[in-house]
Every structure is written in structure tokens, then in C-alpha cells.
Design a protein around this motif. Sequence first.
Motif, PDB file in Angstrom:
ATOM      1  N   UNK A  21       0.825  -1.201   0.000  1.00 46.73           N
ATOM      2  CA  UNK A  21       0.000   0.000   0.000  1.00 46.73           C
ATOM      3  C   UNK A  21       0.864   1.258   0.000  1.00 46.73           C
ATOM      4  N   UNK A  22       2.056   1.191   0.564  1.00 49.10           N
ATOM      5  CA  UNK A  22       2.942   2.354   0.638  1.00 49.10           C
ATOM      6  C   UNK A  22       3.726   2.589  -0.656  1.00 49.10           C
ATOM      7  N   UNK A  23       3.723   1.633  -1.583  1.00 48.64           N
ATOM      8  CA  UNK A  23       4.460   1.795  -2.841  1.00 48.64           C
ATOM      9  C   UNK A  23       3.813   2.866  -3.713  1.00 48.64           C
ATOM     10  N   UNK A  24       4.641   3.561  -4.462  1.00 54.65           N
ATOM     11  CA  UNK A  24       4.131   4.551  -5.419  1.00 54.65           C
ATOM     12  C   UNK A  24       3.413   3.828  -6.559  1.00 54.65           C
ATOM     13  N   UNK A  25       2.409   4.494  -7.114  1.00 54.12           N
ATOM     14  CA  UNK A  25       1.666   3.908  -8.234  1.00 54.12           C
ATOM     15  C   UNK A  25       2.574   3.782  -9.458  1.00 54.12           C
ATOM     16  N   UNK A  26       2.358   2.742 -10.246  1.00 56.17           N
ATOM     17  CA  UNK A  26       3.123   2.562 -11.476  1.00 56.17           C
ATOM     18  C   UNK A  26       2.627   3.578 -12.508  1.00 56.17           C
ATOM     19  N   UNK A  27       3.511   4.086 -13.328  1.00 58.44           N
ATOM     20  CA  UNK A  27       3.108   5.068 -14.338  1.00 58.44           C
ATOM     21  C   UNK A  27       3.529   4.670 -15.745  1.00 58.44           C
ATOM     22  N   UNK A  28       4.588   3.861 -15.879  1.00 61.85           N
ATOM     23  CA  UNK A  28       5.068   3.487 -17.213  1.00 61.85           C
ATOM     24  C   UNK A  28       4.472   2.158 -17.643  1.00 61.85           C
ATOM     25  N   UNK A  29       3.845   2.157 -18.820  1.00 60.34           N
ATOM     26  CA  UNK A  29       3.254   0.937 -19.376  1.00 60.34           C
ATOM     27  C   UNK A  29       4.369  -0.040 -19.742  1.00 60.34           C
ATOM     28  N   UNK A  30       4.257  -1.313 -19.326  1.00 62.72           N
ATOM     29  CA  UNK A  30       5.306  -2.287 -19.646  1.00 62.72           C
ATOM     30  C   UNK A  30       5.334  -2.677 -21.132  1.00 62.72           C
ATOM     31  N   UNK A  31       4.257  -2.373 -21.878  1.00 62.00           N
ATOM     32  CA  UNK A  31       4.195  -2.751 -23.291  1.00 62.00           C
ATOM     33  C   UNK A  31       4.685  -1.626 -24.203  1.00 62.00           C
ATOM     34  N   UNK A  32       4.054  -0.433 -24.106  1.00 58.44           N
ATOM     35  CA  UNK A  32       4.399   0.654 -25.030  1.00 58.44           C
ATOM     36  C   UNK A  32       5.347   1.686 -24.426  1.00 58.44           C
ATOM     37  N   UNK A  33       5.664   1.551 -23.132  1.00 63.41           N
ATOM     38  CA  UNK A  33       6.629   2.402 -22.416  1.00 63.41           C
ATOM     39  C   UNK A  33       6.194   3.868 -22.266  1.00 63.41           C
ATOM     40  N   UNK A  34       4.927   4.201 -22.512  1.00 60.04           N
ATOM     41  CA  UNK A  34       4.457   5.571 -22.285  1.00 60.04           C
ATOM     42  C   UNK A  34       4.121   5.749 -20.812  1.00 60.04           C
ATOM     43  N   UNK A  35       3.977   6.974 -20.386  1.00 59.68           N
ATOM     44  CA  UNK A  35       3.653   7.305 -18.991  1.00 59.68           C
ATOM     45  C   UNK A  35       2.138   7.445 -18.808  1.00 59.68           C
ATOM     46  N   UNK A  36       1.368   6.544 -19.412  1.00 59.81           N
ATOM     47  CA  UNK A  36      -0.089   6.624 -19.350  1.00 59.81           C
ATOM     48  C   UNK A  36      -0.698   5.393 -18.674  1.00 59.81           C
ATOM     49  N   UNK A  37       0.063   4.730 -17.832  1.00 58.50           N
ATOM     50  CA  UNK A  37      -0.379   3.536 -17.107  1.00 58.50           C
ATOM     51  C   UNK A  37      -1.034   4.003 -15.820  1.00 58.50           C
TER      52      UNK A  37
END
Length: 67
Positions: A21-37
Motif C-alpha cells: 500500500x505504501x508503494x508509489x503507483x506505477x506510471x510506465x506501461x510495460x508494453x508501449x513504455x508511455x507514462x499513461x499507465x
Amino acid sequence: MPIYAYRCSACGHSDEHMQKMADAALTQCPVCKTEKYEKQVTAAGFQLKGNGWYQTDFKTKPAATGN
């Protein structure tokens, strides 16, 4: 650890990730590598039913009568 659902708004890729719960949210998509995850809102994965903790621990007990 909770499991969070994520979806990429650029390519549509979706996946689930186990994180603290304390981890920061993921932001980079593992497939297309954009910051829209982005983290998705999901329903809780459990139900409280039966005569378990509610019946024995938290149910309001009848008031004592003063005879």
C-alpha cells in the motif's frame, strides 16, 4: 499485499500488480513504455457473510431490563 488493476490509456494494455500500500503507483506501461499507465478503481474481492464475526462480536445486544 493488495492486488491493483492498471490500464494504459495509450495502447489499452491492462494487467494486475501486487504492491504494498505504501508503494508509489506505477506510471510506465510495460508494453508501449508511455507514462499513461493508470491505476483502476475495482471492487473489493471479499464478502462477509454467514454467522461469523458480525454475529459474535459487533451485533448490538438487547438492552438489559431492570427487574
